[in-house]
Design a protein around this motif. Structure first.
Motif, PDB file in Angstrom:
ATOM      1  N   ARG A   9      -0.399  -5.843   1.428  1.00 17.05           N
ATOM      2  CA  ARG A   9      -1.797  -6.281   1.471  1.00 17.05           C
ATOM      3  C   ARG A   9      -2.016  -7.343   0.408  1.00 17.05           C
ATOM      4  O   ARG A   9      -1.329  -7.399  -0.603  1.00 17.05           O
ATOM      5  CB  ARG A   9      -2.712  -5.093   1.169  1.00 17.05           C
ATOM      6  N   CYS A  28      -7.027   2.303   3.756  1.00 15.91           N
ATOM      7  CA  CYS A  28      -6.601   3.693   3.546  1.00 15.91           C
ATOM      8  C   CYS A  28      -7.614   4.450   2.696  1.00 15.91           C
ATOM      9  O   CYS A  28      -7.825   5.647   2.875  1.00 15.91           O
ATOM     10  CB  CYS A  28      -5.242   3.716   2.870  1.00 15.91           C
ATOM     11  N   SER A  56       0.063   4.099   0.976  1.00 13.50           N
ATOM     12  CA  SER A  56      -0.304   5.012   2.053  1.00 13.50           C
ATOM     13  C   SER A  56       0.164   4.491   3.407  1.00 13.50           C
ATOM     14  O   SER A  56       0.864   5.187   4.131  1.00 13.50           O
ATOM     15  CB  SER A  56      -1.817   5.219   2.080  1.00 13.50           C
ATOM     16  N   CYS A  57      -0.167   3.251   3.749  1.00 13.20           N
ATOM     17  CA  CYS A  57       0.245   2.691   5.035  1.00 13.20           C
ATOM     18  C   CYS A  57       1.487   1.826   4.872  1.00 13.20           C
ATOM     19  O   CYS A  57       2.080   1.424   5.860  1.00 13.20           O
ATOM     20  CB  CYS A  57      -0.883   1.866   5.652  1.00 13.20           C
ATOM     21  N   CYS A 104       0.831  -1.192   0.000  1.00 18.33           N
ATOM     22  CA  CYS A 104       0.000   0.000   0.000  1.00 18.33           C
ATOM     23  C   CYS A 104       0.872   1.250   0.000  1.00 18.33           C
ATOM     24  O   CYS A 104       1.830   1.353   0.766  1.00 18.33           O
ATOM     25  CB  CYS A 104      -0.917  -0.002   1.221  1.00 18.33           C
ATOM     26  N   CYS A 138      -4.792   0.347  -0.209  1.00 23.47           N
ATOM     27  CA  CYS A 138      -5.656  -0.691   0.319  1.00 23.47           C
ATOM     28  C   CYS A 138      -7.014  -0.109   0.724  1.00 23.47           C
ATOM     29  O   CYS A 138      -7.181   1.112   0.817  1.00 23.47           O
ATOM     30  CB  CYS A 138      -5.000  -1.362   1.528  1.00 23.47           C
TER      31      CYS A 138
END
Ligand SMILES: [Zn+2]
Length: 99
Positions: free
Chosen positions: A79, A97, A74-75, A72, A94
């Motif tokens: 995933r 997010c 963002s995080c 991901c 994901c």
């Protein structure tokens, strides 16, 4: 004649004492120097496996995203493909997010 032999002997003894003192002082210097060299060598020998470990860590970071997984954007968690919510410019996000 005896004094002629005595005089140089005394000088030799003086020279010897001086040289011994010099050697002792030099030896202590060399000892401290050799310790530094040993520490440096030890540090070098420690650096080599450390570099290998860092390479392994790098490959571990790159590898986790399997074909059915994605990282991901963002995080930055890996995933499963089923959790892929959106992809922008090749960066995947994901559901957590995006939700
Ligand atoms: Zn995410």
């Amino acid at each position: 004649m005896a004094t002629d032999y005595d005089a140089p002997r005394k000088q030799d003894e003086d020279l010897k004492e001086d040289s011994i003192e010099e050697l002792q002082s030099r030896r202590s210097d060399q000892q401290s120097g050799s310790v530094d060299e040993d520490e440096a060598a030890a540090a070098e020998s420690f650096e080599l496996p450390g570099a290998d470990l860092s390479n392994e860590e790098l490959s571990v970071v790159v590898l986790p995203a399997q074909e059915d997984e994605f990282t991901c954007g963002s995080c930055f968690l890996v995933r499963h493909r089923s959790q892929l919510a959106e992809e922008r410019d090749g960066v995947k996000f994901c559901f957590e997010c995006m939700g």
